[in-house]
Design an enzyme around this catalytic site. Structure first.
Site, PDB file in Angstrom:
ATOM      1  N   CYS A   1      49.710 126.320  82.116  1.00 54.10           N
ATOM      2  CA  CYS A   1      51.045 126.135  81.234  1.00 54.10           C
ATOM      3  C   CYS A   1      51.387 124.584  81.073  1.00 54.10           C
ATOM      4  O   CYS A   1      51.552 124.142  80.082  1.00 54.10           O
ATOM      5  CB  CYS A   1      52.308 126.470  82.174  1.00 54.10           C
ATOM      6  N   ASP A   2      50.993 123.723  82.347  1.00 54.95           N
ATOM      7  CA  ASP A   2      51.407 122.377  82.331  1.00 54.95           C
ATOM      8  C   ASP A   2      50.272 121.127  82.413  1.00 54.95           C
ATOM      9  O   ASP A   2      50.444 120.048  81.829  1.00 54.95           O
ATOM     10  CB  ASP A   2      52.274 122.101  83.491  1.00 54.95           C
TER      11      ASP A   2
ATOM     12  N   CYS B   1      51.327 125.976  87.781  1.00 56.86           N
ATOM     13  CA  CYS B   1      50.406 126.666  86.594  1.00 56.86           C
ATOM     14  C   CYS B   1      49.843 125.727  85.920  1.00 56.86           C
ATOM     15  O   CYS B   1      50.534 125.137  85.110  1.00 56.86           O
ATOM     16  CB  CYS B   1      51.681 127.597  85.738  1.00 56.86           C
TER      17      CYS B   1
END
Ligand SMILES: Cc1cc2nc3c(=O)[nH]c(=O)nc-3n(C[C@H](O)[C@H](O)[C@H](O)COP(=O)(O)OP(=O)(O)OC[C@H]3O[C@@H](n4cnc5c(N)ncnc54)[C@H](O)[C@@H]3O)c2cc1C
Length: 314
Positions: free
Chosen positions: A134-135, A131
């Site tokens: 997300c990261d 992701c």
């Protein structure tokens, strides 16, 4: 007989539990094999509102569970193996035991497709991620070469997002052109930082000794030639599989198996509601899953208040 059973204990399921518990419905939450859901697999959640310093995913989900339990939610370790949604009360089989429910909220999430490599598994959360939203912004990826694996819309989106952080984004695809929609593919390939590597598959993620990703080994599927590319992160974007197989043929789904919600969180079966990544192929974020959990809980509460479940469906 349960008033409401929530299948899944991720952000969607536990938020639905919080709301239905506060409505005095004493929801039963079935955790599945991953209590707390996908977010428990990550250490740094930096985009969940209310945590300016970020929060550990496991801790966030533990807090959310406690918050729901405080109002009467009952969280039980167990997986639904079968579901009879053809009559009221609905019938579920949970680890071999029958459970009857007037209303059900499905929040079973979606699993990422993995490359299936042992090295990928070992370096998950050590540079291998699924992701970019997300990261991608984590310090470990800043100004470093990054690899995105995949050729669809998601892979293109992830690659474009990562151009903000990485020094270069290698887009590794097994074919000689992208599978993504034309506009998305054109946009991605127009970015100077995105460099496609065609006809290639990742055969190994490198860095096991260093305990962090240092590169990938590639194989050209046409020539068989092997090569290596240095990188600090591998973003695997080869698709998701919604955990909805149980409801196939019963609930309306799209071709990939995502449940199609109607009027917010309802499904085609009255009394069955849906929330989170199992019905969302677009956003797939903790906060959107939580929001959908809230919506499903409010819908379930209204359905039960109307007494439709007890009377049975017409
Ligand atoms: C490594 C990683 C990092 C991430 N980081 C972020 C981030 O920083 N910010 C962000 O917003 N999002 C992040 N995400 C995405 C986020 O985790 C998901 O969007 C979110 O967890 C979706 O919540 P959900 O409740 O829909 O599903 P999930 O969290 O996937 O939960 C599904 C639940 O259903 C249960 N279940 C499945 N089948 C059954 C069954 N048959 N019976 C009973 N229970 C069942 C599972 O055990 C699980 O408890 C990340 C994802 C990953 C993988």
């Amino acid at each position: 007989m349960e008033r409401v059973v929530i299948i899944g204990s991720g952000c969607a399921g536990l938020t639905a539990a919080l709301y239905t518990a506060r409505a005095n419905l004493r929801p039963l939450v079935l955790t599945g094999t991953q209590p707390g859901g996908l977010l428990t697999t990550t250490t740094a959640v930096e985009n969940y509102p209310g945590f300016p310093e970020g929060i550990d995913g496991y801790e966030l989900m533990t807090r959310l569970q406690k918050q729901a339990e405080r109002f009467g939610a009952r969280v039980k370790f167990g997986s639904v193996e079968a579901a009879d949604l053809s009559r009221q009360p609905f019938g579920l089989t949970v680890d071999g035991e029958p459970v009857a429910a007037e209303a059900i909220i499905i929040a079973t999430g979606a699993s990422h497709r993995h490359l299936g490599l042992a090295s990928e598994h070992k370096l998950e959360n050590k540079g291998v991620t699924y992701c970019a939203t997300c990261d991608g912004a984590l310090p470990v990826f800043r100004e470093k070469p990054l690899v995105v694996v995949g050729g669809g819309d998601s892979a293109c989106e992830e690659a474009m997002y990562l151009t903000r952080f990485g020094s270069v984004v290698w887009l590794v695809h097994r074919r000689d052109s992208l599978r993504a929609s034309k506009i998305m593919a054109e946009r991605a390939l127009a970015q100077a930082k995105i460099k496609p590597i065609w006809d290639s598959v990742v055969t190994e993620v490198l860095g096991e000794k260093q305990d962090k990703v240092t590169g990938v080994r590639l194989k050209n599927v046409k020539t068989g030639t092997e090569s290596a590319v240095e990188c600090a992160g591998v973003f695997v974007a080869i698709g998701h599989v919604p955990n909805t197989q149980l409801f196939k043929g019963i609930l309306d789904m799209d071709e990939s198996g995502y449940i199609i919600p109607r009027r917010g969180a309802a499904t085609n079966v009255p009394g069955v509601f849906v929330a989170g990544d199992c019905a969302d192929r677009v956003y797939r974020q903790a906060v959107t899953a939580a929001g959908q959990g809230c919506a499903a809980a409010i819908e379930a509460e209204r359905y039960l208040a109307a007494g439709t479940g007890k009377r049975g469906h017409q």
